[in-house]
Structures are given as C-alpha cells and as structure tokens.
Design a protein around this motif. Structure first.
Motif, PDB file in Angstrom:
ATOM      1  N   GLN A  61       8.577   3.750  -3.885  1.00 57.56           N
ATOM      2  CA  GLN A  61       9.253   2.924  -2.887  1.00 57.56           C
ATOM      3  C   GLN A  61      10.761   3.561  -2.608  1.00 57.56           C
ATOM      4  O   GLN A  61      11.322   3.425  -1.584  1.00 57.56           O
ATOM      5  CB  GLN A  61       9.507   1.766  -3.755  1.00 57.56           C
ATOM      6  N   GLN A  62      11.046   4.548  -3.425  1.00 56.63           N
ATOM      7  CA  GLN A  62      12.085   5.222  -3.203  1.00 56.63           C
ATOM      8  C   GLN A  62      12.171   6.434  -2.473  1.00 56.63           C
ATOM      9  O   GLN A  62      13.279   6.674  -1.692  1.00 56.63           O
ATOM     10  CB  GLN A  62      12.782   5.759  -4.713  1.00 56.63           C
ATOM     11  N   ARG A  63      11.248   7.128  -2.512  1.00 54.35           N
ATOM     12  CA  ARG A  63      10.996   8.377  -1.589  1.00 54.35           C
ATOM     13  C   ARG A  63      10.313   8.594  -0.252  1.00 54.35           C
ATOM     14  O   ARG A  63      10.452   9.356   0.287  1.00 54.35           O
ATOM     15  CB  ARG A  63      10.443   9.312  -2.640  1.00 54.35           C
ATOM     16  N   ALA A  64       9.205   7.470  -0.348  1.00 49.19           N
ATOM     17  CA  ALA A  64       8.308   7.441   0.938  1.00 49.19           C
ATOM     18  C   ALA A  64       9.332   7.250   2.161  1.00 49.19           C
ATOM     19  O   ALA A  64      10.065   6.458   2.000  1.00 49.19           O
ATOM     20  CB  ALA A  64       7.269   6.400   0.657  1.00 49.19           C
ATOM     21  N   GLY A  65       9.105   8.157   3.056  1.00 53.44           N
ATOM     22  CA  GLY A  65       9.849   7.914   4.412  1.00 53.44           C
ATOM     23  C   GLY A  65      10.973   9.024   4.339  1.00 53.44           C
ATOM     24  O   GLY A  65      11.461   9.571   5.335  1.00 53.44           O
ATOM     25  N   LYS A  66      11.365   9.544   3.215  1.00 56.66           N
ATOM     26  CA  LYS A  66      12.217  10.399   3.020  1.00 56.66           C
ATOM     27  C   LYS A  66      11.619  11.987   2.724  1.00 56.66           C
ATOM     28  O   LYS A  66      12.154  12.997   3.033  1.00 56.66           O
ATOM     29  CB  LYS A  66      13.315  10.356   1.813  1.00 56.66           C
ATOM     30  N   VAL A 116     -12.263   4.389  -0.844  1.00 59.77           N
ATOM     31  CA  VAL A 116     -12.001   3.332   0.373  1.00 59.77           C
ATOM     32  C   VAL A 116     -10.369   3.173   0.263  1.00 59.77           C
ATOM     33  O   VAL A 116      -9.600   3.785  -0.585  1.00 59.77           O
ATOM     34  CB  VAL A 116     -12.293   1.745  -0.200  1.00 59.77           C
ATOM     35  N   ILE A 117      -9.753   2.799   1.406  1.00 58.32           N
ATOM     36  CA  ILE A 117      -8.345   2.584   1.493  1.00 58.32           C
ATOM     37  C   ILE A 117      -7.971   1.162   1.051  1.00 58.32           C
ATOM     38  O   ILE A 117      -8.692   0.350   1.630  1.00 58.32           O
ATOM     39  CB  ILE A 117      -7.798   2.923   2.836  1.00 58.32           C
ATOM     40  N   THR A 118      -7.084   0.973   0.374  1.00 62.06           N
ATOM     41  CA  THR A 118      -6.619  -0.263  -0.324  1.00 62.06           C
ATOM     42  C   THR A 118      -5.145  -0.389  -0.293  1.00 62.06           C
ATOM     43  O   THR A 118      -4.481   0.468  -0.147  1.00 62.06           O
ATOM     44  CB  THR A 118      -7.157  -0.196  -1.786  1.00 62.06           C
ATOM     45  N   PRO A 119      -4.650  -1.632  -0.325  1.00 60.04           N
ATOM     46  CA  PRO A 119      -3.164  -1.830  -0.445  1.00 60.04           C
ATOM     47  C   PRO A 119      -2.693  -1.694  -1.676  1.00 60.04           C
ATOM     48  O   PRO A 119      -3.275  -2.124  -2.732  1.00 60.04           O
ATOM     49  CB  PRO A 119      -2.976  -3.199   0.143  1.00 60.04           C
ATOM     50  N   ASP A 120      -1.352  -1.067  -1.881  1.00 64.55           N
ATOM     51  CA  ASP A 120      -0.865  -1.025  -3.213  1.00 64.55           C
ATOM     52  C   ASP A 120       0.228  -2.292  -3.191  1.00 64.55           C
ATOM     53  O   ASP A 120       1.264  -2.317  -3.495  1.00 64.55           O
ATOM     54  CB  ASP A 120      -0.032   0.240  -3.245  1.00 64.55           C
ATOM     55  N   THR A 121      -0.714  -3.463  -3.413  1.00 64.87           N
ATOM     56  CA  THR A 121       0.048  -4.546  -3.665  1.00 64.87           C
ATOM     57  C   THR A 121      -0.512  -5.570  -5.186  1.00 64.87           C
ATOM     58  O   THR A 121      -0.089  -6.523  -5.339  1.00 64.87           O
ATOM     59  CB  THR A 121       0.000  -5.550  -2.485  1.00 64.87           C
ATOM     60  N   PHE A 122      -1.313  -4.847  -5.765  1.00 62.09           N
ATOM     61  CA  PHE A 122      -1.655  -5.543  -6.986  1.00 62.09           C
ATOM     62  C   PHE A 122      -0.784  -5.908  -8.063  1.00 62.09           C
ATOM     63  O   PHE A 122       0.169  -4.934  -8.340  1.00 62.09           O
ATOM     64  CB  PHE A 122      -2.676  -4.671  -7.631  1.00 62.09           C
ATOM     65  N   ARG A 123      -0.680  -6.992  -8.668  1.00 60.79           N
ATOM     66  CA  ARG A 123       0.247  -7.505  -9.572  1.00 60.79           C
ATOM     67  C   ARG A 123       1.619  -7.106  -9.276  1.00 60.79           C
ATOM     68  O   ARG A 123       2.573  -6.550  -9.975  1.00 60.79           O
ATOM     69  CB  ARG A 123      -0.202  -6.610 -10.795  1.00 60.79           C
ATOM     70  N   GLN A 124       1.902  -7.491  -7.821  1.00 56.45           N
ATOM     71  CA  GLN A 124       3.205  -7.128  -7.066  1.00 56.45           C
ATOM     72  C   GLN A 124       4.462  -7.854  -7.942  1.00 56.45           C
ATOM     73  O   GLN A 124       5.344  -7.131  -8.117  1.00 56.45           O
ATOM     74  CB  GLN A 124       3.123  -7.466  -5.677  1.00 56.45           C
ATOM     75  N   PRO A 175      -3.922   7.833   4.483  1.00 52.90           N
ATOM     76  CA  PRO A 175      -2.845   7.791   5.008  1.00 52.90           C
ATOM     77  C   PRO A 175      -1.501   8.108   4.184  1.00 52.90           C
ATOM     78  O   PRO A 175      -1.894   7.758   2.815  1.00 52.90           O
ATOM     79  CB  PRO A 175      -2.898   6.261   5.469  1.00 52.90           C
ATOM     80  N   GLN A 176      -0.553   8.273   4.516  1.00 55.98           N
ATOM     81  CA  GLN A 176       0.877   8.712   3.756  1.00 55.98           C
ATOM     82  C   GLN A 176       1.211   7.076   3.357  1.00 55.98           C
ATOM     83  O   GLN A 176       0.791   6.253   4.052  1.00 55.98           O
ATOM     84  CB  GLN A 176       1.959   9.146   4.667  1.00 55.98           C
ATOM     85  N   TYR A 177       1.977   7.186   2.351  1.00 52.91           N
ATOM     86  CA  TYR A 177       2.557   5.910   1.733  1.00 52.91           C
ATOM     87  C   TYR A 177       3.455   5.506   2.880  1.00 52.91           C
ATOM     88  O   TYR A 177       4.355   6.341   2.984  1.00 52.91           O
ATOM     89  CB  TYR A 177       2.893   6.301   0.387  1.00 52.91           C
ATOM     90  N   ASP A 178       3.490   4.318   2.900  1.00 50.05           N
ATOM     91  CA  ASP A 178       4.548   3.773   3.949  1.00 50.05           C
ATOM     92  C   ASP A 178       5.549   2.457   3.138  1.00 50.05           C
ATOM     93  O   ASP A 178       4.994   1.255   2.890  1.00 50.05           O
ATOM     94  CB  ASP A 178       4.123   3.188   5.235  1.00 50.05           C
ATOM     95  N   ALA A 179       6.551   2.916   2.435  1.00 48.51           N
ATOM     96  CA  ALA A 179       7.212   1.727   1.477  1.00 48.51           C
ATOM     97  C   ALA A 179       7.701   0.698   2.618  1.00 48.51           C
ATOM     98  O   ALA A 179       8.349  -0.367   1.818  1.00 48.51           O
ATOM     99  CB  ALA A 179       8.227   2.599   0.812  1.00 48.51           C
ATOM    100  N   THR A 180       7.863   0.954   3.644  1.00 55.71           N
ATOM    101  CA  THR A 180       8.550  -0.032   4.525  1.00 55.71           C
ATOM    102  C   THR A 180       7.458  -1.117   4.871  1.00 55.71           C
ATOM    103  O   THR A 180       7.800  -2.153   5.313  1.00 55.71           O
ATOM    104  CB  THR A 180       8.902   0.575   5.884  1.00 55.71           C
ATOM    105  N   SER A 181       6.245  -0.900   4.677  1.00 58.24           N
ATOM    106  CA  SER A 181       5.121  -1.770   4.805  1.00 58.24           C
ATOM    107  C   SER A 181       5.044  -2.826   3.871  1.00 58.24           C
ATOM    108  O   SER A 181       5.303  -2.611   2.689  1.00 58.24           O
ATOM    109  CB  SER A 181       3.885  -1.192   5.167  1.00 58.24           C
ATOM    110  N   SER A 182       4.719  -4.086   4.307  1.00 60.02           N
ATOM    111  CA  SER A 182       4.489  -5.182   3.218  1.00 60.02           C
ATOM    112  C   SER A 182       2.871  -4.869   2.421  1.00 60.02           C
ATOM    113  O   SER A 182       2.706  -5.445   1.479  1.00 60.02           O
ATOM    114  CB  SER A 182       4.139  -6.601   3.977  1.00 60.02           C
TER     115      SER A 182
END
Length: 554
Positions: free
Chosen positions: A447-452, A531-539, A509-516
């Motif tokens: 969350q801190q570094r993706a996009g940078k 498989v490609i899955t969302p990194d939203t488990f136990r959010q 895909p690259q990690y996109d911290a701006t995405s929900s």
C-alpha cells in the motif's frame, strides 16, 4: 496430544520446509577453476552448471572479531578447493516446553539434531557459494540472484539449498543467471541487542554480513560471468525480511548493491529500537559470568564459545511458547537501520527498486503449535496481552479478538471449515500470528510503495490439504527450489525486473494500491494451478492489524 504418525509424517517434513533442508544432488568430479585476485579456486561441475563452494567473503568472526561488523577478506592468493560448503554459523538450540511430549521431542530433534548434522556449525562461517552455467565466461554479464536463507534468524545455512536447480532452470528457459548464497551470523551471534550494542555501533551484524557478501559480489562476480549491475536479492522468511530491511537500510540507499528484490514470506516488520533486547542481553551476560565486567560486551567477546553458546541457547526460540516474539532479530540500531522499519517505509526511505512479495495462506499454523495449551478465550487474551502486545490498550486487544473470533471455521488453516481444530483456540491463534507477522506487513508495504515503484504480489495456497498446518509457512519453497512455476517467475524477474515472460502460465499484473481490489497471483492445488485474485481477504481485520503493528513496534 498429537499422534506420533502426524508428527513424523507431516509436522517434521513441514519444519524441514521452513528450515530449507532439501536434498542437494551430488556432482561429478570435474574441476572448473576461477581466478580471484591472485588466488585460484577449484570448483565442481555436473556439465550443465559449475559450482564454487565455501569461498570466504570476510575474515572469520572469531576472537576479537566476535560481535563486530564483518571485516572484508584480504586479497586472495594461492590455490583453494571450493568443492564443499563452509560450516553454517552457530545455530540456536531450543529447550522446548510444548504441550504434548511427541510434539516437543520431535521439534527438538529437528532443531537441535537434524540441522546440526546436515549443517555443521562454527563461528568461522562467513563464506558464500556461486553457481553459474558451465558455459559462462567473464564477458557474459549474466544477471545475478543473491539468496538469503530463512530460519527465524535462529538457524539455517547455505548448504541446504541447491542453487543448481535455479541456474539449470534458467538455462532451460533461455534466460541464464548466476546464483549466489551467503552465510550470515544468526541468533545472538548476529543480532545481539541492548544499549551496549547500540552504543558500540555493532547492531544487526547478521545483516551487515549479508551486505558485505553483496559487496563481494560487486567486486568478484564478473569472473564467474555475472553482471554486478544486475543483482536481485531474494529470500524466504527471515531471508525475505532481510531483503525488505536492506531496502530501508541506510535510509533507502542500497549503495548500488542490488537492482531488484524478491520476497517470500517476509516484509518490513514491526520492530522497534535495538535496546528492546536488553532483557535477553542481560540474561546472557549473567549466564556467562560477565555481570561484573566493566565492559560486558567485551567480556562476551572473550567468553569460550561453548559457554556463550550454552547461554544463547537459553534464549527464547521460535518454537518456544512465545513463538514469533523473537529474542534475536533485526531492530532499529540508529545507524544502519536508523528508525523502526515500518516508520522508514512511511517516510519514503525505501530503495526504489522493483520488487515481488508474497506469502503462504496459512503462515501462522506452524508457530501456533507452541501454544496448544491455550484453550479458552481468557487464556488467549492473556497470551496476546502479555507476550505480544504488553503496551497496547485493552480496547485494542478487545478489537483484535473480535476481528479474530474463536469460531474455528474462520481460523487458519483458512477455508477448511471445522477441520484442523486440534484445540478450541489453535486456528484462532494461527490466524492472528499469520496476519500480524506476515500478511499485514506485506499489505502495508504494498500500500505504501505500489505506484512509486513496480511491484507484484502473490499468495501460495498449495498443500492446503496438509493436516493441521494447511498451506504452511515455508511450503512455497517447494515451488521455488524444485524448478516449479515460481522458479520461472523468479528467473524472469532477475533477468528483466518483471516476473512475466518465459514459462509464465498466466499474465501477472502489477499491484495497484489505488484500486479497491488490487490483484495478486494465487498458486493453487489441482487442475487450475494459478489464478489472479483480489488482495481483499480479511480486509477489516488486516487494516486494523496494520495500525496495531505501527502503534506497537517490538
């Protein structure tokens, strides 16, 4: 009590995954040679890869050099056999007090006996190993991967990992690389912590050993066919944590030692100042008879090895009741790691290199075996409060336990319903340990570094059917050191700073911290292995743990 069949058929192999004990095939007795300075090193080849083992990269950390920063080796001269691994650095033994005699005896046997047989130990241990394609020459300028082993900063060594598997697979993919692995001091020998250590400027010497090995690569890797400008650092568990901390060390200045980072089960961890280790330092001082010394640190340098080792072995170990609340691990020393690592990440003091980071789904199960005697809500609350979060307000403890309920269907191994609930609280504790130490730091870092900087993340859910432990910590090593699909992604990343390419099963895909719904690559058992899955488990829970980690560095 767990059955003997379970322990010997499942638990011991799982521990061996964590420690990296994998078979190293024998090589043919053909002797390639390499010249470094005015010294000649004779290695071994199997016709596909050449390997050069046990090359010193620093002076022996013995005598007056114990508990000091590594000193570069002198220029090489003479002839040397480089056909056997050097000894590992001193391992931390364990005096275990686990519920269940079979569990205690089995883990004790693995930690204290198996590892010491497979990995002979010595204070004179600062050596490294190089694998290269047999056809490589000094003009090839091949990319380099530098492996840092895991083991909880308490045990481990290079001889338990076969770099030839990685290099051979890189050749098969048409993307050849050089592989280097280094020993580094561990336990109190590498991570002694106290005000005395901080004042002497000798904190985190295990990481300083790693750094010195990386400097060695810069100086000598060209002779093996490598390119010193194309080095990726790679590690698992404590090795991955080390990789992450090299990214924030020197306030993010990596000295040009690496251009990429690959982390399996390790991120910048929530640790505080090196003086937090004072209690365990004082215990060693007392055990060694150094209490009355004017300079206790200097006294420890003079203590006979056997006495010092016995004292260190009394320190809490990774399979003791306090589990992942480690006695000896990297901490902020004010010089090399100038502040708590997660604080440095927040400040942007991070080496701006592409990186890959991932975890296993059930990171906490193996470590939760040390607290099987906790069976009630009250006992778990006391455990969390007294061992892990002594300074946290009661409201934080309440919220943590609300987000991680005793409902076994919500615990780890995750997605296994009411299976694997060997005690009423085991799966709950496993879920908490896995998220606090692994999943939350990983997601925070992204969350801190993706996009940078370019980042990718993965989750390994393989071996989910392993009884009790599920997709346990370290199980992804089987995907890395067997020439599996994770090996291919690693080779691509080392070559191109992008895991996609030769051998890729799916577009990662690259990690996109701006995405929900940021996307990660997930490794599965069965017919659909990736498989490609969302990194939203136990959010909600992990977001709370991220804040908890930031407020309570160890």
């Amino acid at each position: 009590m767990l059955s003997s069949t379970f322990v010997h058929r499942w638990l011991i192999p799982s521990i061996l995954y964590v420690t990296g004990v994998v078979a190293v095939p024998a090589s043919r007795s053909i002797s390639p040679s390499i010249t470094l300075d005015k010294g000649t090193f004779e290695g071994v080849t199997d016709g596909v890869t050449n390997k050069f083992l046990g090359i010193p990269f620093a002076k022996p950390s013995t005598g007056g050099l114990r508990f000091r920063l590594p000193v570069p080796n002198d220029a090489y001269t003479g002839s040397h056999l480089a056909n056997v691994f050097g000894p590992s650095c001193p391992q931390q033994g364990s005096t275990l007090k686990l519920p269940g005699e079979v569990v205690t005896e089995s883990i004790s046997f693995v930690v204290n006996q198996v590892l010491n047989v497979v990995v002979p130990e010595s204070e004179d241990c600062l050596t490294l190993n190089v694998w290269a394609p047999a056809s490589a020459t000094s003009t090839d300028k091949l990319p380099v991967v530098a492996w840092i082993y895991g083991g909880g900063f308490q045990f481990g060594g290079t001889s338990t990992y076969d770099g030839g598997v990685i290099v051979q697979r890189s050749i098969e993919l048409g993307e050849p690389i050089i592989y280097v692995s280094m020993n580094y001091r561990i336990s109190a020998f590498g991570f002694l912590a106290s005000k005395e250590v901080k004042e002497a400027g000798v904190g985190n010497i295990g990481m300083q050993d790693q750094r010195q090995a990386l400097r060695w690569i810069q100086k000598y890797i060209t002779a093996f066919g490598g390119d010193p400008t194309k080095v990726t650092i790679w590690g698992e568990s404590a090795g991955a944590i080390s990789v992450a901390l090299h990214m924030v060390a020197n306030d993010g200045n990596n000295e040009g030692l690496f251009r990429g980072a690959f982390m399996e089960s390790g991120s910048p961890i929530p640790v505080g100042d090196i003086t937090n280790g004072q209690q365990d330092y004082d215990a060693i001082v007392q055990e060694t008879g150094c209490t009355g010394a004017a300079d206790t640190l200097e006294c420890l340098r003079q203590v006979p090895f056997e006495i010092l080792k016995a004292a260190v072995d009394q320190s809490p170990a990774i399979f003791s009741f306090q589990s992942l609340k480690l006695a000896w691990l990297p901490r902020a020393d004010g010089t090399f790691i100038t502040a708590p690592p997660q604080s440095l990440v927040q400040q942007g003091q991070v080496s701006s290199v592409p990186f890959v980071t991932g975890d296993c789904d059930d990171e906490g199960t193996l470590f939760a075996t040390s607290s099987l005697n906790l069976t009630t809500d009250t006992e778990v609350r006391d455990y969390i409060k007294t061992v892990f979060l002594p300074n946290a307000p009661e409201s934080d403890i309440d919220q943590l336990l609300t987000l991680y309920p005793s409902d076994v269907t919500k615990g780890s191994p995750f997605d296994t319903g009411d299976l694997n609930a060997i005690t009423p609280q085991f799966k709950r504790i496993a879920a908490i340990l896995g998220d606090v130490v692994f999943q939350a730091p990983r997601r925070f870092f992204l969350q801190q570094r993706a996009g940078k900087q370019n980042t990718w993340s993965f989750m390994s859910k393989r071996l989910k059917a392993t009884p009790v432990l599920g997709s346990l910590h370290g199980s992804d090593l089987l995907n890395s050191y067997s020439g599996g699909d994770l090996t291919d992604y690693l080779v691509n990343f080392v070559n191109h700073l992008d895991p996609n390419g030769a051998g890729s099963v799916i577009s990662w895909p690259q990690y996109d911290a701006t995405s929900s719904s940021p996307q990660i690559l997930t490794f599965l058992d069965g017919m659909e292995p990736e498989v490609i899955t969302p990194d939203t488990f136990r959010q909600e829970a992990i977001n709370f743990v991220i804040g908890l980690d930031l407020r309570n560095p160890e």
